[in-house]
Design an enzyme around this catalytic site. Structure first.
Site, PDB file in Angstrom:
ATOM      1  N   HIS A 282       0.874  -1.182   0.000  1.00  0.00           N
ATOM      2  CA  HIS A 282       0.000   0.000   0.000  1.00  0.00           C
ATOM      3  C   HIS A 282       0.911   1.232   0.000  1.00  0.00           C
ATOM      4  CE1 HIS A 282      -3.553   2.300   0.566  1.00  0.00           C
ATOM      5  NE2 HIS A 282      -3.850   2.032   1.819  1.00  0.00           N
ATOM      6  N   HIS A 333      -2.288  -2.367  -9.772  1.00  0.00           N
ATOM      7  CA  HIS A 333      -3.305  -1.744  -8.927  1.00  0.00           C
ATOM      8  C   HIS A 333      -4.552  -2.610  -8.894  1.00  0.00           C
ATOM      9  CE1 HIS A 333      -6.109   1.197  -7.298  1.00  0.00           C
ATOM     10  NE2 HIS A 333      -5.021   1.666  -6.711  1.00  0.00           N
ATOM     11  N   ASP A 392       2.758   5.359  -6.810  1.00  0.00           N
ATOM     12  CA  ASP A 392       4.024   5.278  -6.079  1.00  0.00           C
ATOM     13  C   ASP A 392       5.253   5.175  -6.975  1.00  0.00           C
ATOM     14  OD1 ASP A 392       2.921   5.393  -3.465  1.00  0.00           O
ATOM     15  OD2 ASP A 392       2.160   3.369  -3.771  1.00  0.00           O
TER      16      ASP A 392
HETATM   17  N1  COA Z   1       4.769  -7.242  -8.947  1.00  0.00           N
HETATM   18  C1  COA Z   1       4.631  -8.580  -8.840  1.00  0.00           C
HETATM   19  N2  COA Z   1       3.446  -9.221  -8.840  1.00  0.00           N
HETATM   20  C2  COA Z   1       2.361  -8.449  -8.997  1.00  0.00           C
HETATM   21  C3  COA Z   1       2.426  -7.050  -9.138  1.00  0.00           C
HETATM   22  C4  COA Z   1       3.689  -6.442  -9.099  1.00  0.00           C
HETATM   23  N3  COA Z   1       3.837  -5.139  -9.197  1.00  0.00           N
HETATM   24  N4  COA Z   1       1.182  -6.565  -9.292  1.00  0.00           N
HETATM   25  C5  COA Z   1       0.353  -7.620  -9.248  1.00  0.00           C
HETATM   26  N5  COA Z   1       1.054  -8.756  -9.058  1.00  0.00           N
HETATM   27  C6  COA Z   1       0.522 -10.077  -8.882  1.00  0.00           C
HETATM   28  C7  COA Z   1      -0.370 -10.127  -7.666  1.00  0.00           C
HETATM   29  O1  COA Z   1       0.381 -10.361  -6.468  1.00  0.00           O
HETATM   30  C8  COA Z   1      -1.330 -11.240  -7.995  1.00  0.00           C
HETATM   31  O2  COA Z   1      -0.699 -12.471  -7.728  1.00  0.00           O
HETATM   32  P1  COA Z   1      -1.544 -13.698  -7.073  1.00  0.00           P
HETATM   33  O3  COA Z   1      -2.666 -13.954  -8.027  1.00  0.00           O
HETATM   34  O4  COA Z   1      -0.519 -14.786  -7.013  1.00  0.00           O
HETATM   35  O5  COA Z   1      -2.015 -13.235  -5.749  1.00  0.00           O
HETATM   36  C9  COA Z   1      -1.479 -11.109  -9.502  1.00  0.00           C
HETATM   37  O6  COA Z   1      -0.329 -10.385  -9.966  1.00  0.00           O
HETATM   38  C10 COA Z   1      -2.705 -10.363  -9.927  1.00  0.00           C
HETATM   39  O7  COA Z   1      -2.728  -9.166  -9.237  1.00  0.00           O
HETATM   40  P2  COA Z   1      -3.915  -8.103  -9.336  1.00  0.00           P
HETATM   41  O8  COA Z   1      -5.197  -8.773  -8.985  1.00  0.00           O
HETATM   42  O9  COA Z   1      -3.802  -7.368 -10.614  1.00  0.00           O
HETATM   43  O10 COA Z   1      -3.471  -7.105  -8.236  1.00  0.00           O
HETATM   44  P3  COA Z   1      -3.793  -7.162  -6.688  1.00  0.00           P
HETATM   45  O11 COA Z   1      -5.035  -6.406  -6.506  1.00  0.00           O
HETATM   46  O12 COA Z   1      -3.695  -8.534  -6.133  1.00  0.00           O
HETATM   47  O13 COA Z   1      -2.588  -6.320  -6.114  1.00  0.00           O
HETATM   48  C11 COA Z   1      -1.220  -4.506  -5.703  1.00  0.00           C
HETATM   49  C12 COA Z   1      -2.554  -4.946  -6.264  1.00  0.00           C
HETATM   50  C13 COA Z   1      -1.109  -3.015  -5.798  1.00  0.00           C
HETATM   51  C14 COA Z   1      -1.099  -4.928  -4.224  1.00  0.00           C
HETATM   52  C15 COA Z   1      -0.104  -5.197  -6.541  1.00  0.00           C
HETATM   53  O14 COA Z   1      -0.203  -4.747  -7.861  1.00  0.00           O
HETATM   54  C16 COA Z   1       1.256  -4.960  -5.980  1.00  0.00           C
HETATM   55  O15 COA Z   1       1.664  -5.648  -5.028  1.00  0.00           O
HETATM   56  N6  COA Z   1       2.018  -3.973  -6.549  1.00  0.00           N
HETATM   57  C17 COA Z   1       3.325  -3.664  -6.025  1.00  0.00           C
HETATM   58  C18 COA Z   1       3.193  -2.844  -4.747  1.00  0.00           C
HETATM   59  C19 COA Z   1       2.717  -1.436  -5.041  1.00  0.00           C
HETATM   60  O16 COA Z   1       3.241  -0.741  -5.873  1.00  0.00           O
HETATM   61  N7  COA Z   1       1.726  -0.993  -4.265  1.00  0.00           N
HETATM   62  C20 COA Z   1       1.180   0.342  -4.373  1.00  0.00           C
HETATM   63  C21 COA Z   1      -0.250   0.319  -4.798  1.00  0.00           C
HETATM   64  S1  COA Z   1      -0.866   1.968  -5.055  1.00  0.00           S
END
Ligand code: COA
Length: 455
Positions: A282, A333, A392
């Site tokens: 987050h 996201h 971010d």
């Molecule tokens: N790096 C690696 N893996 C990622 C990713 C990233 N940047 N973004 C998504 N994924 C993975 C997820 O962990 C998820 O894996 P799973 O099915 O094994 O749980 C898969 O891809 C599908 O993800 P999705 O449904 O699109 O996203 P989410 O809602 O689960 O996660 C975040 C959203 C933001 C938590 C995720 O994109 C993330 O962890 N990003 C990196 C951290 C970040 O920048 N956070 C700031 C958000 S504003």
């Protein structure tokens, strides 16, 4: 000092217990599907489970056509107003906008000039912390982590409130305005205390000036010489506007709403927001991006080259590099698919400033990460999912050009997002009245108790 405390539990001893713990806690992903349980409160197509109604904000990243999720450019609306328009108007009129956003989010309409002036006045008079608070609660108990210190300070403020548990709208509004004003003071004080306690540097606690906007106040307090330009303050003001609110479902706001629904006090509910926002998935992602960027620049001879960067990002995804969690920070996201409107606004400023300040390599590396990651993640995960840069990815670079230290990246996010938390707490109190209490299906079998001598 609490920082010198050594836990009596050795990591060696505790690690040997983890295998047992893992074995008894693991639940396979297929069980979630079997019992129709929405992992992460997400539907099968990745959209969020509908958990509430709100008038405060709309976060849009896709639309549903014939039952299918279709990607679209991201849009963010505060109380029905497009964030792009809010920011563009403030820029056009060359004025600060964060205070206008505070009014809009809390009260639901754009403020008149008089209303804006009265809000500015209230924030000015509320910035100071109670007598002796800084000495007793902050200087004597430094923390390595500013978010941790801010959360603890918010909890401490409960004891200084004559009426902390009254959850009437008027009282919560009073507490909200006070906290919105005080959080930047808490942030800076916690940072100054850290400078002295952990970096051996001087601590600057400048007198509080009246009639400063939040952005001016933050720059005034965090800089040792108190000097900043109007351009710098207006840029920080935009950062605060962009981070102020993001719907009821984002993790920290939902946490605040969950606690609010139990009828607890404002200090407890807002502290939950801090605890959540600190997490690397987050708000804590902005610091993680900064660390990831340094690591990439250190290890990849030319990180602006697609092939070289791709090899390193694969290592990050395989948990062989980075922080070992397999995440490329600043990307992805829960709602946005093709673009995060906040990242789009930010990227423009980041490009200009980075080139002026000599961070061209950093900017071009981030841009390369933005370009490569979507395709790479699809290859890696074997699914065709649109992902984009989130807020971010570029925010840390903008803070860096404003000479704001990495210690403050997530706290600055919190200093803005507290507005959203307060607005949602007030909305939860006025519109829901039902405790949030979802269900968990037990997947354990019942067993007969075994006396200790027979185990
Ligand atoms: N790096 C690696 N893996 C990622 C990713 C990233 N940047 N973004 C998504 N994924 C993975 C997820 O962990 C998820 O894996 P799973 O099915 O094994 O749980 C898969 O891809 C599908 O993800 P999705 O449904 O699109 O996203 P989410 O809602 O689960 O996660 C975040 C959203 C933001 C938590 C995720 O994109 C993330 O962890 N990003 C990196 C951290 C970040 O920048 N956070 C700031 C958000 S504003």
């Amino acid at each position: 000092m609490s920082a010198n405390y050594i836990s009596p539990i050795s990591m060696e001893a505790i690690s040997s217990l983890c295998g047992e713990l893992d074995k008894n806690n693991s639940i396979s992903k297929s069980d979630f599907a079997r019992y129709h349980v929405k992992r992460g409160l997400r539907n099968e197509d990745g959209t969020g489970v509908m958990a509430g109604l709100t008038r405060i904000c709309s976060v849009e990243g896709y639309y549903i056509l014939d039952g299918e999720r279709v990607a679209k450019e991201g849009k963010l609306f505060y109380r029905g107003y497009d964030l792009n328009q809010i920011v563009a108007n403030c820029v056009k009129e060359n004025r600060f906008g964060f205070e206008e956003v505070i009014w809009l989010l809390l009260f639901g309409n754009l403020p008149t000039e008089e209303q804006l002036a009265s809000l500015q006045e209230v924030l000015s008079v509320c910035r100071a912390l109670p007598d002796d608070f800084i000495e007793d609660m902050m200087i004597k108990h430094p923390s390595k982590d500013i978010m941790n210190k801010m959360a603890r300070s918010i909890m401490c403020l409960y004891s200084y409130d004559e009426n902390p548990d009254d959850i009437s709208v008027a009282n919560v509004l009073r507490q909200s305005l006070q906290l919105i004003a005080q959080v930047p003071t808490i942030m800076n004080t916690a940072y100054q205390v850290k400078r002295r306690a952990f970096y051996g540097k001087s601590m600057y606690l400048h007198p509080i000036l009246r009639d400063q906007t939040t952005a001016q106040y933050i720059l005034n307090q965090t800089r040792s010489d108190k000097k900043f330009t109007d351009e710098e303050a207006k840029l920080l003001d935009i950062m605060l506007m962009l981070h102020a609110e993001h719907g009821g479902g984002n993790n920290s706001t939902f946490s605040t709403r969950v606690l609010t629904s139990s009828g607890t006090d404002t200090y407890s509910a807002i502290t939950a927001g801090f605890g959540s926002l600190k997490g690397p998935r987050h708000g804590g992602a902005n610091v993680k991006v900064s660390k990831m960027l340094s690591e990439i620049i250190e290890n990849v001879p030319d990180p602006t080259d697609e092939g070289q960067l791709k090899d390193y990002l694969i290592k990050i995804l395989k948990k062989e590099a980075g922080d070992g969690l397999g995440l490329i920070y600043g990307m992805g996201h829960a709602v946005y698919t093709l673009s995060d409107p906040r990242a789009v606004i930010l990227k423009k400023s980041a490009r200009e400033l980075a080139y002026q300040a000599g961070y061209e390599k950093e900017f071009r590396t981030l841009e390369n990460i933005e370009k490569i990651t979507p395709g790479l993640l699809c290859e890696f995960k074997g699914e065709n999912k649109e992902i984009c840069a989130n807020v971010d990815l570029y925010s840390g670079l903008v803070y860096k050009t404003l000479k704001l230290p990495e210690d403050l990246f997530t706290p600055l996010f919190a200093s803005a997002r507290i507005v959203g938390w307060c607005a949602h707490r007030l909305e939860e109190l006025t519109s829901s009245g039902k405790i949030i209490r979802p269900a968990y299906k037990s997947v354990s079998k019942t067993r007969d108790y075994v006396p200790i001598e027979k185990r």
